[in-house]
Design a protein around this motif. Structure first.
Motif, short mmCIF file in Angstrom:
data_model
loop_
_atom_site.label_atom_id
_atom_site.label_comp_id
_atom_site.label_asym_id
_atom_site.label_seq_id
_atom_site.Cartn_x
_atom_site.Cartn_y
_atom_site.Cartn_z
N ASP A 12 0.81 -1.22 0.00
CA ASP A 12 0.00 0.00 0.00
C ASP A 12 0.85 1.28 0.00
O ASP A 12 0.31 2.37 0.11
CB ASP A 12 -0.93 0.01 1.23
CG ASP A 12 -1.94 -1.13 1.19
OD1 ASP A 12 -2.26 -1.61 0.08
OD2 ASP A 12 -2.41 -1.54 2.27
N GLY A 44 -7.29 -5.39 -5.49
CA GLY A 44 -7.47 -3.94 -5.39
C GLY A 44 -8.09 -3.38 -6.67
O GLY A 44 -9.00 -2.54 -6.62
N SER A 48 -11.75 -1.47 -7.07
CA SER A 48 -11.94 -0.19 -7.75
C SER A 48 -12.93 -0.35 -8.89
O SER A 48 -13.81 0.49 -9.09
CB SER A 48 -10.61 0.32 -8.31
OG SER A 48 -9.69 0.43 -7.28
N ASP A 52 -15.88 2.09 -8.13
CA ASP A 52 -15.68 3.39 -8.77
C ASP A 52 -16.84 3.85 -9.64
O ASP A 52 -17.13 5.05 -9.70
CB ASP A 52 -14.35 3.40 -9.55
CG ASP A 52 -13.16 3.51 -8.62
OD1 ASP A 52 -13.38 3.67 -7.40
OD2 ASP A 52 -12.02 3.42 -9.09
N ARG B 17 -18.24 10.58 -3.90
CA ARG B 17 -17.36 9.70 -3.12
C ARG B 17 -18.05 9.20 -1.86
O ARG B 17 -17.89 8.05 -1.46
CB ARG B 17 -16.07 10.45 -2.73
CG ARG B 17 -15.11 10.62 -3.89
CD ARG B 17 -13.97 11.54 -3.49
NE ARG B 17 -13.23 11.02 -2.33
CZ ARG B 17 -12.52 11.79 -1.50
NH1 ARG B 17 -12.46 13.10 -1.69
NH2 ARG B 17 -11.89 11.25 -0.49
N ILE B 126 -9.42 2.28 2.77
CA ILE B 126 -8.05 2.26 2.27
C ILE B 126 -7.97 1.77 0.82
O ILE B 126 -7.36 2.42 -0.02
CB ILE B 126 -7.16 1.41 3.21
CG1 ILE B 126 -7.03 2.14 4.54
CG2 ILE B 126 -5.78 1.18 2.58
CD1 ILE B 126 -6.41 1.35 5.65
N LEU B 127 -8.64 0.67 0.51
CA LEU B 127 -8.48 0.10 -0.83
C LEU B 127 -9.45 0.71 -1.85
O LEU B 127 -9.17 0.68 -3.04
CB LEU B 127 -8.64 -1.42 -0.79
CG LEU B 127 -7.62 -2.16 0.09
CD1 LEU B 127 -7.81 -3.66 -0.01
CD2 LEU B 127 -6.19 -1.77 -0.28
N GLU B 129 -11.46 3.91 -1.14
CA GLU B 129 -11.49 5.37 -1.03
C GLU B 129 -10.11 6.01 -1.08
O GLU B 129 -9.99 7.22 -1.23
CB GLU B 129 -12.21 5.79 0.25
CG GLU B 129 -13.65 5.26 0.38
CD GLU B 129 -14.54 5.67 -0.79
OE1 GLU B 129 -14.37 6.80 -1.28
OE2 GLU B 129 -15.37 4.85 -1.23
N GLY B 130 -9.06 5.19 -0.91
CA GLY B 130 -7.71 5.70 -1.10
C GLY B 130 -7.13 6.50 0.06
O GLY B 130 -6.18 7.26 -0.13
#
Lengths: 231, 165
Positions: A12, A44, A48, A52, B17, B126-127, B129-130
């Protein structure tokens, strides 16, 4: 930090350069760790890929609206509270509606078939609307106009709510005629069928509640009032 | 965000978001949008508690997460009395369905929904929303070691559920 935690922190990008170099060397020397790193990178990417699109999608209107609570046009709770007695705001809104009606009324060429006519600054039912108000019973709908509630207002006059093709309203007896107390356009794109199914226009409901004295007439009382010429 | 934007503008730009995070937490699209709406309302009401100069996103995410915990608690009390909680995804009128997602994406979402709450929130923050470990530790008022260990357990469980690729 356990070895596992360190491995993932490396993945990470959470380690200091020195720590990262340490883990990187370990991974380089271990095909199993390399495979695990690949699997978790793919995971990961899948996460996303799955979530997303939600952030990329248009935000639903009700959420946009929640950002502007003051933009609410009708406060239903307040309207309900106001039903026990007519509030100033309600009558002000009504007056605005009527003013608009008068304005529109004077702009519209008066035809013999127009459902309303303006006289002395008041709007009265005419032609088909007038006839429906005069003759129709709620229990026997006919034609384009449907009668809803019939009741007496605080002055003791008979009032009747009605629904026509693209609007609904309330008319009360005044000088032997049906004077319009309110006329509300159906929301755009909603025909009468929809409104019938959805119940009374909330503005009209508020107006009826504020105007009505006592209970609406039942079918027998409605018929009796009709027979007596709505007096 | 370089130029100073108003609280309302910042919150508006965070909406997509926040909505994504709500979908990680809530498992079900209708619940997710209810949660998003409740978060906006709470954020507007508590706007005085946000300190300008600090990150509005962390602050708003924290509100959402705390509201979700309240909801989840109330629900588990209710479901303990009534019926066992339904398993897996509720696929009613979920917009995600209409997105023509591949089987893999559906599988990873279903796997997320099966993670325990405390792992799912860390994985999402974390994975998806960053956020960094430190940010999440502050947001959730947890020691960074707890964040890190929940993340390991959560992503390991996810990988096992999704299967090898």
């Amino acid at each position: 930090m356990t070895e596992d935690e360190k491995f993932f922190a490396w993945l990470d990008g959470e380690l200091t350069p020195a720590e990262a170099a340490d883990v990187e060397a370990k991974v380089a020397a271990d095909p199993q760790l390399q495979q695990l790193a690949e699997q978790h990178r793919a995971l990961g990417a899948q996460l996303s890929g799955a979530f997303d699109p939600i952030a990329a999608a248009p935000v639903p209107e009700r959420l946009q609206a929640a950002l502007h609570p003051s933009a609410d046009l009708i406060d239903f709770a307040a309207a309900k509270r106001a039903r026990t007695r007519p509030s100033l705001a309600q009558w002000a809104a009504m007056a605005a509606t009527l003013a608009l009606g008068i304005f529109v009324g004077t702009m519209v060429p008066q035809r013999a078939s127009a459902p309303v006519e303006v006289q002395g600054g008041r709007i009265y039912a005419a032609s088909a609307l007038n006839e429906a108000l005069d003759t129709q019973l709620a229990s026997a709908p006919a034609g384009d106009v449907r009668i809803g509630l019939t009741f007496r207002d605080q002055a003791g006059e008979i009032c009747r709510s009605f629904t026509a093709s693209a609007s609904s309203g309330l008319a009360c007896r005044n000088g032997g005629r049906w004077q319009l107390k309110g006329l509300f356009a159906a929301p755009e794109g909603q025909g009468s069928d929809y409104r019938m199914a959805a119940g009374m226009d909330p503005n009209l409901a508020a107006l009826v509640d504020s105007a009505m004295a006592g209970e609406p007439l039942d079918a027998a009382a409605e018929k009796a009032a009709k027979d007596k010429g709505w007096k | 965000m370089e130029q100073p934007a108003s609280f309302d503008d910042q919150l508006a730009s965070l909406l997509p978001r926040l909505r994504r995070f709500a979908h990680s937490l809530a498992r079900d699209s209708a619940d997710a949008d209810d949660l998003t709406q409740a978060t906006i309302e709470r954020a507007l009401k508590s706007r005085d508690q946000w300190q300008p100069g600090t990150r509005l996103d962390s602050w708003a995410y924290r509100i959402m997460r705390n509201l979700w915990i309240d909801t989840a608690r109330a629900r588990s009390r209710k479901s303990a009395r009534e019926a066992p909680e339904e398993e897996g995804l509720n696929i009613g009128d979920d917009p995600r369905e209409a997105m023509d997602a591949s089987v893999d994406l559906k599988r990873v979402m279903a796997a997320m929904a099966r993670l325990p709450d405390e792992q799912r929130e860390v994985v999402a923050l974390i994975l998806v929303e960053g956020f960094g470990y430190r940010e999440v530790s502050e947001m959730l008022s947890l020691p960074i070691g707890t964040v890190s260990s929940r993340l390991v357990r959560g992503r390991t469980a996810l990988l096992a559920m999704v299967g090898e690729r």
